[in-house]
Design a protein around this motif. Structure first.
Motif, PDB file in Angstrom:
ATOM      1  N   GLY B  77       0.791  -1.224   0.000  1.00 29.80           N
ATOM      2  CA  GLY B  77       0.000   0.000   0.000  1.00 29.80           C
ATOM      3  C   GLY B  77       0.818   1.266   0.000  1.00 29.80           C
ATOM      4  N   GLY B 112      -0.954  -1.959   4.343  1.00 31.11           N
ATOM      5  CA  GLY B 112      -0.950  -3.307   3.799  1.00 31.11           C
ATOM      6  C   GLY B 112      -0.531  -4.358   4.808  1.00 31.11           C
ATOM      7  N   TYR B 113      -0.075  -5.491   4.293  1.00 33.80           N
ATOM      8  CA  TYR B 113       0.265  -6.602   5.184  1.00 33.80           C
ATOM      9  C   TYR B 113       1.350  -6.196   6.167  1.00 33.80           C
ATOM     10  CZ  TYR B 113       4.204  -7.021   2.038  1.00 33.80           C
ATOM     11  OH  TYR B 113       5.307  -6.742   1.302  1.00 33.80           O
ATOM     12  N   GLY B 139      -6.069  -1.530   3.019  1.00 35.18           N
ATOM     13  CA  GLY B 139      -6.038  -2.789   2.289  1.00 35.18           C
ATOM     14  C   GLY B 139      -6.607  -3.951   3.086  1.00 35.18           C
ATOM     15  N   SER B 140      -7.027  -4.976   2.350  1.00 39.20           N
ATOM     16  CA  SER B 140      -7.649  -6.125   2.991  1.00 39.20           C
ATOM     17  C   SER B 140      -6.719  -6.819   3.976  1.00 39.20           C
ATOM     18  CB  SER B 140      -8.061  -7.139   1.927  1.00 39.20           C
ATOM     19  OG  SER B 140      -8.682  -6.473   0.870  1.00 39.20           O
ATOM     20  N   CYS B 141      -5.442  -6.736   3.714  1.00 36.53           N
ATOM     21  CA  CYS B 141      -4.503  -7.438   4.577  1.00 36.53           C
ATOM     22  C   CYS B 141      -4.609  -6.993   6.020  1.00 36.53           C
ATOM     23  CB  CYS B 141      -3.072  -7.201   4.096  1.00 36.53           C
ATOM     24  SG  CYS B 141      -2.671  -8.156   2.664  1.00 36.53           S
ATOM     25  N   MET B 147      -4.864 -11.625   1.119  1.00 30.58           N
ATOM     26  CA  MET B 147      -4.315 -12.778   0.408  1.00 30.58           C
ATOM     27  C   MET B 147      -3.148 -13.413   1.176  1.00 30.58           C
ATOM     28  SD  MET B 147      -2.408 -10.956  -2.716  1.00 30.58           S
ATOM     29  CE  MET B 147      -0.943 -11.885  -3.042  1.00 30.58           C
ATOM     30  N   TYR B 148      -2.802 -12.818   2.290  1.00 24.78           N
ATOM     31  CA  TYR B 148      -1.747 -13.421   3.111  1.00 24.78           C
ATOM     32  C   TYR B 148      -2.347 -14.169   4.298  1.00 24.78           C
ATOM     33  CZ  TYR B 148       1.626 -10.685   0.535  1.00 24.78           C
ATOM     34  OH  TYR B 148       2.395 -10.153  -0.457  1.00 24.78           O
ATOM     35  N   GLY B 170      -9.913  -3.077   0.110  1.00 26.84           N
ATOM     36  CA  GLY B 170      -9.542  -3.208  -1.284  1.00 26.84           C
ATOM     37  C   GLY B 170      -8.159  -3.810  -1.365  1.00 26.84           C
ATOM     38  N   CYS B 171      -7.838  -4.324  -2.540  1.00 32.42           N
ATOM     39  CA  CYS B 171      -6.508  -4.922  -2.679  1.00 32.42           C
ATOM     40  C   CYS B 171      -6.028  -4.602  -4.070  1.00 32.42           C
ATOM     41  CB  CYS B 171      -6.555  -6.433  -2.509  1.00 32.42           C
ATOM     42  SG  CYS B 171      -5.011  -7.267  -2.809  1.00 32.42           S
ATOM     43  N   MET B 172      -5.461  -3.608  -4.191  1.00 32.65           N
ATOM     44  CA  MET B 172      -5.043  -2.386  -3.570  1.00 32.65           C
ATOM     45  C   MET B 172      -6.131  -1.307  -3.617  1.00 32.65           C
ATOM     46  SD  MET B 172      -1.842  -1.186  -3.068  1.00 32.65           S
ATOM     47  CE  MET B 172      -2.748  -0.785  -1.649  1.00 32.65           C
TER      48      MET B 172
HETATM   49  S1  SF4 Z   1      -2.286  -4.672  -2.031  1.00 30.14           S
HETATM   50 FE1  SF4 Z   1      -3.460  -6.439  -1.323  1.00 30.14          FE
HETATM   51  S2  SF4 Z   1      -1.873  -7.928  -0.785  1.00 30.14           S
HETATM   52 FE2  SF4 Z   1      -0.859  -5.940  -0.898  1.00 30.14          FE
HETATM   53  S3  SF4 Z   1      -0.936  -5.203   1.198  1.00 30.14           S
HETATM   54 FE3  SF4 Z   1      -2.703  -4.373   0.152  1.00 30.14          FE
HETATM   55  S4  SF4 Z   1      -4.353  -5.780   0.610  1.00 30.14           S
HETATM   56 FE4  SF4 Z   1      -2.435  -6.821   1.064  1.00 30.14          FE
END
Ligand code: SF4
Lengths: 301, 225
Positions: B77, B112-113, B139-141, B147-148, B170-172
């Motif tokens: 992100g 992000g993750y 992000g969804s993470c 996705m992790y 969202g991702c991303m």
């Molecule tokens: S882009 Fe997707 S995989 Fe990467 S940190 Fe964001 S939510 Fe997670």
């Protein structure tokens, strides 16, 4: 000599005007620089909001006495510089606490804040602060040389160390300004001005992308707010000196605002055009380009 | 690590954090215990706002209009923040600026993750920020692992480790989504609900237990001032 007490509220009024002008001016110049990069930039009142927020933070921590005093020294450097120099020429009300030998004192005050900051940032114990301070001191010292030479040249030219007398000698039209009568000194002074405004190409000391923002790394909350206050006052105070020495001073607030804005724009224009120097490059630049001009100004006066 | 029998974290203390005797330049010897000497070990406290509601409202308005983001990108992100700084989206218009040091920042965007290794740094940075401070999960993470979700070394729910004010899913997520998230955060702050720092102080033990459950090489004091 009697001291007139009315000078104190008058000086505070000057301070108040300059503070507000400085806050708006720095935001405006930031906006102009942003426009050069095709952005809109911060809102014009952003500095006020930032200041309010920083005073309103609920916690702050200290690293020791010098850490407290750093921002205080910095602010007293800015305020002192402003108060010992006449802001508006010919106005009893805004001549502040100026006196006969104030030029030397002003030179000293320009440096004072940086030194206080060095002690304060040193005590914060953060390596970035220490590195930032050593870079800042070396750059400011190099930038101070041409200014000192220019100031001496101007003092020799007018045979006085009083800023008021120097302004008085420049009255009567542009042809009497130091800019025309002693251009070399003005050039040397303006070179130094570029170096001390903390804008590109000489902003490596405070740049967020380098050693993260240098000396103020550890400063936050009210400490930072004090320093922000100073960042509004100090540049204007410095430009008041330049205006008085080189550009005929100002006889009204309107003239004051216009001249200060134009002087500031010199550094802003250079800033948006040129990329950043490293510290050793900028020191070399000052020594090879600015100092000889200053020496020539003294020799030829 | 979802076991119930929580293993006492082993603390393999690093060399530079070990207690040692130092000789000063004047020949004077003294003992240095970095973990105790260099850090303040006071617990965080709940800090109430100002007495007067009108003053607190004014401060809350100022806080919402002056969001200083800590420039610390943890995952993918971080790349979405660059368009925000540049002409395309120009977040500076909305009073959003970036600060390179946690001391001056009041908004932490977890972009992000979060790997466990990064979580440790994130906690330290978060704790160095001053009250009030806000966290945006990007992000969804940060919501559920994204996705992790079955990765061996990323955390799943950010909320268990730091008090999160706003999630942007969202991702991303696109920069627009991030801007919308910031606007939402501003509304929350103005309503006086952005009290993440106090929440953290109040539930300090719970957060610490969660953090220590995943961070096994906990070689720092419990509170990083
Ligand atoms: S882009 Fe997707 S995989 Fe990467 S940190 Fe964001 S939510 Fe997670």
């Amino acid at each position: 000599m009697t001291f007139e007490w009315i000078k104190i509220p008058q000086s505070l009024l000057t301070l108040f005007i300059v503070l507000n002008y400085g806050l708006l001016l720095t935001a405006l110049v930031q906006k102009i620089a942003a426009r050069a990069g095709r952005r809109h930039g911060i809102p014009i009142w952003q500095n006020y909001v930032d200041l309010l927020k920083n005073y309103g933070l609920r916690t702050n921590i200290t690293h020791g006495v010098m850490y407290y005093l750093g921002p205080v020294f910095r602010l007293s450097g800015g305020v002192g510089l402003l108060l010992f120099v006449p802001t508006i020429y010919g106005s009893e009300m805004f001549s502040n606490l100026s006196f006969a030998g104030d030029l030397i004192l002003a030179l000293y005050f320009i440096f004072f804040g940086t030194l206080g900051m060095a002690l304060g940032a040193g005590e914060s114990g953060h390596p970035h602060a220490a590195i930032g301070v050593s870079r800042g001191l070396s750059q400011v010292t190099a930038a101070e040389l041409p200014l000192a030479l220019a100031v001496f040249s101007v003092a020799l030219q007018y045979h006085t160390l009083s800023v008021t007398d120097i302004v008085a000698a420049q009255q009567g039209g542009v042809a009497h300004w130091t800019l025309v009568t002693n251009p070399l000194a003005v050039v040397a002074g303006m070179f130094s001005f570029l170096g001390s405004m903390m804008r590109s190409p000489f902003d490596v000391v405070l740049a967020p992308q380098e050693i993260p923002i240098g000396p103020p790394t550890e400063y936050h909350s009210s400490y930072l707010a004090l320093m922000q206050t100073n960042r509004a006052i100090f540049p204007v105070a410095k430009m008041v000196i330049y205006m008085n020495l080189f550009f005929g001073g100002a006889s009204s607030w309107a003239e004051f605002c216009l001249k200060i804005f134009l002087i500031y724009m010199v550094s802003a224009l250079v800033g948006v055009v040129f990329p950043r120097f490293r510290v050793e490059q900028s020191i070399r630049w000052f020594l090879t380009w600015a100092v000889p001009v200053g020496v020539a100004a003294i020799l030829l006066v | 690590m979802q076991q119930d029998d929580v293993v006492e974290p082993r603390v393999p203390v690093k060399d530079e954090l070990k207690k040692r005797t130092v000789k000063g330049p004047d020949g004077f010897e003294f003992e240095v215990d970095p973990i105790h000497d260099y850090y303040c070990d006071a617990r965080p406290e709940v800090r109430p706002g100002s007495y007067l509601k009108i003053v607190e409202d004014l401060f809350n308005w100022a806080r919402s209009e002056s969001l200083w983001i800590l420039g610390f990108g943890t995952g993918c992100g971080a790349i979405e923040m660059r368009p925000l700084m540049t002409p395309r989206f120009d977040a500076y218009r909305y009073g959003i600026q970036w600060r390179p040091t946690p001391r001056q920042a009041n908004l932490f965007v977890i972009s992000g993750y979060l790997s466990v290794k990064t979580l440790k740094r994130v906690i330290r940075s978060y704790e160095q920020m001053q009250n009030p401070k806000y966290v945006v999960g990007l992000g969804s993470c940060t919501v559920n692992g994204g996705m992790y979700w079955d990765s061996y070394n990323t955390i799943k729910k950010l909320d268990e480790y730091l008090p999160v004010d706003v999630y942007v899913t969202g991702c991303m997520p696109r920069p627009e989504a991030l801007l919308a998230g910031f606007e939402e955060l501003k509304r929350i702050i103005r309503a006086g609900k952005g009290e993440g720092a106090n929440l953290y102080a109040k539930n300090f033990d719970w957060y610490k237990a969660n953090q220590k459950r995943v961070i096994h090489d906990w070689d720092m004091p419990d509170y990083n001032w």
